[in-house]
Write an enzyme that holds these catalytic residues in place. Structure first.
Site, PDB file in Angstrom:
ATOM      1  N   GLU A   8     -28.467  17.441  -9.984  1.00 25.74           N
ATOM      2  CA  GLU A   8     -29.024  16.832 -11.198  1.00 25.74           C
ATOM      3  C   GLU A   8     -30.046  17.819 -11.751  1.00 25.74           C
ATOM      4  O   GLU A   8     -31.250  17.583 -11.732  1.00 25.74           O
ATOM      5  CB  GLU A   8     -29.673  15.476 -10.933  1.00 25.74           C
ATOM      6  CG  GLU A   8     -30.007  14.752 -12.239  1.00 25.74           C
ATOM      7  CD  GLU A   8     -30.738  13.434 -12.064  1.00 25.74           C
ATOM      8  OE1 GLU A   8     -31.759  13.239 -12.746  1.00 25.74           O
ATOM      9  OE2 GLU A   8     -30.287  12.598 -11.256  1.00 25.74           O
ATOM     10  N   HIS A 165     -26.732   9.345 -15.931  1.00 25.06           N
ATOM     11  CA  HIS A 165     -28.116   9.812 -15.974  1.00 25.06           C
ATOM     12  C   HIS A 165     -28.912   8.971 -16.969  1.00 25.06           C
ATOM     13  O   HIS A 165     -28.380   8.552 -17.997  1.00 25.06           O
ATOM     14  CB  HIS A 165     -28.141  11.285 -16.378  1.00 25.06           C
ATOM     15  CG  HIS A 165     -29.493  11.917 -16.285  1.00 25.06           C
ATOM     16  ND1 HIS A 165     -30.438  11.788 -17.281  1.00 25.06           N
ATOM     17  CD2 HIS A 165     -30.058  12.669 -15.310  1.00 25.06           C
ATOM     18  CE1 HIS A 165     -31.535  12.439 -16.922  1.00 25.06           C
ATOM     19  NE2 HIS A 165     -31.336  12.970 -15.729  1.00 25.06           N
ATOM     20  N   ASP A 290     -33.753  17.433  -9.556  1.00 18.18           N
ATOM     21  CA  ASP A 290     -34.137  17.003 -10.905  1.00 18.18           C
ATOM     22  C   ASP A 290     -34.953  18.091 -11.596  1.00 18.18           C
ATOM     23  O   ASP A 290     -35.927  17.823 -12.294  1.00 18.18           O
ATOM     24  CB  ASP A 290     -34.905  15.681 -10.901  1.00 18.18           C
ATOM     25  CG  ASP A 290     -34.767  14.914 -12.222  1.00 18.18           C
ATOM     26  OD1 ASP A 290     -34.184  15.469 -13.175  1.00 18.18           O
ATOM     27  OD2 ASP A 290     -35.243  13.771 -12.299  1.00 18.18           O
TER      28      ASP A 290
END
Length: 370
Positions: A8, A165, A290
């Site tokens: 991600e 997401h 992230d």
């Protein structure tokens, strides 16, 4: 641990990066965030330091889902896929990519996904929650609607995962729910609160029953869903809700065993990870950072390498699950499966262990990123 795979990890088109970063960061932090989103090639040094072998890149939120005009949204998807495809082509052993698609038109989304996978080599698709539509941006298109079956059918045929997401809410939802408490709108709470409803809508609409090959991935240790599984399954009363389209003999927990996966992105909590493992098993969890919304790769990597789970479980979550799900052992990525604990130096990263799991708080305070 060397050889970690993270999935991600956001980028943005250079022409948009700094301006769009202002949606998620303080004025001072937006400049740095924009540069980090635009700089893909410069990530390799951080990856080497943190023991990350490969990261899967995705167009940052809201991306195409934030474009209310269908033509503009599709044009952004094509531009983004071509751009990141070239980045991956130049360095396929360190980068892979999720496709971006506009979800205004399910058939067009399926066609662009097919092009991105077949011609550009994308290993999945990233959907940033609902698709904004309408002149005022308040129409929200959700993919549990039956009209999206053509998209889900294509996903199943291509055998690529869908990463769901979060994104910021529509103007109306913001005004009614967050305007007086704007600190809750994004990653602190609103992201998980909104996206979890969409994910559960997909599951309860029967998408996994009609298309059992579809694999859904979502981050932040499951957007709260794994921690409420018992209550979810206890309260989805089939007699009370006969119109619910999921199979009558299935539970949400069942779909976690066959169709759903979570990542650790932006959630570096040992206690929460151990709870997720207890609910789902290590086979449904993958490590992620992230980046660049979390400040660098070292904090999350050091945390993960020191989580008190077995070395085989570290290997599964940190590498093998993603390698298998995204078929990264194939050309052009050629990530080698089955490496030994010694070869990957499992337990190699050393750093501070935070028993209070307060590292994320410190990071957010330091950078101003939402």
């Amino acid at each position: 641990m060397k050889g970690k795979i993270i999935l991600e990890e956001a980028f943005n088109l250079p022409r948009l990066a700094e301006q769009e970063a202002k949606k998620y960061a303080s004025v001072n932090a937006a400049v740095l965030l924009g540069k980090a989103l635009a700089d893909i090639d410069g990530r390799i040094a951080q990856m080497d330091e943190a023991g990350v072998e490969l990261q899967i890149l995705s167009l940052t939120s809201p991306g195409c889902q934030g474009e209310t005009d269908p033509q503009a949204a599709h044009a952004m998807a094509v531009e983004s896929n071509n751009y990141v495809g070239e980045k991956v082509k130049a360095n396929p052993t360190r980068f892979a990519a999720f496709a971006a698609v506009s979800m205004h038109d399910p058939k067009q989304a399926a066609e662009e996904l097919t092009r991105a996978v077949v011609e550009l080599g994308c290993v999945g698709v990233m959907l940033n929650d609902f698709q904004s539509s309408g002149a005022d941006g308040n129409t929200m298109l959700f993919y549990d609607d039956p009209s999206y079956d053509i998209f889900w059918s294509t996903v199943e045929q291509l055998s690529v995962p869908v990463y769901m997401h979060p994104r910021l809410p529509s103007p109306l939802i913001y005004a009614q729910l967050y305007a007086q408490r704007r600190w809750l709108v994004a990653s602190a709470w609103g992201f998980a609160n909104q996206l979890s409803i969409h994910i559960l809508g997909i599951a309860t609409s029967g998408v996994f029953d009609r298309f059992p090959g579809v694999q859904l991935v979502f981050g932040h240790l499951g957007e709260h869903i794994p921690f409420d599984l018992w209550r979810l399954d206890h309260k989805l009363d089939r007699d009370r809700f006969p119109e619910m389209r999921m199979a009558k003999d299935k539970t949400i927990r069942d779909y976690f065993a066959t169709n759903m996966h979570i990542t650790t992105s932006g959630a570096f909590s040992t206690r929460s990870l151990l709870s997720a493992i207890a609910e789902l098993s290590t086979s449904r969890i993958m490590f992620s950072i992230d980046y660049p919304y979390e400040d660098g790769l070292m904090e999350g990597s050091t945390w993960f390498d020191n989580v008190p789970i077995s070395n085989p479980d570290l290997l599964s979550i940190g590498r093998e699950n993603a390698l298998r799900l995204f078929k990264l052992d194939r050309a052009p990525h050629n990530v080698q499966p089955g490496l030994s604990l010694r070869e990957l130096e499992v337990g190699g990263l050393r750093g501070p262990i935070y028993p209070d799991d307060a590292t994320h708080l410190r990071t957010s305070t330091r950078t101003g990123i939402q």
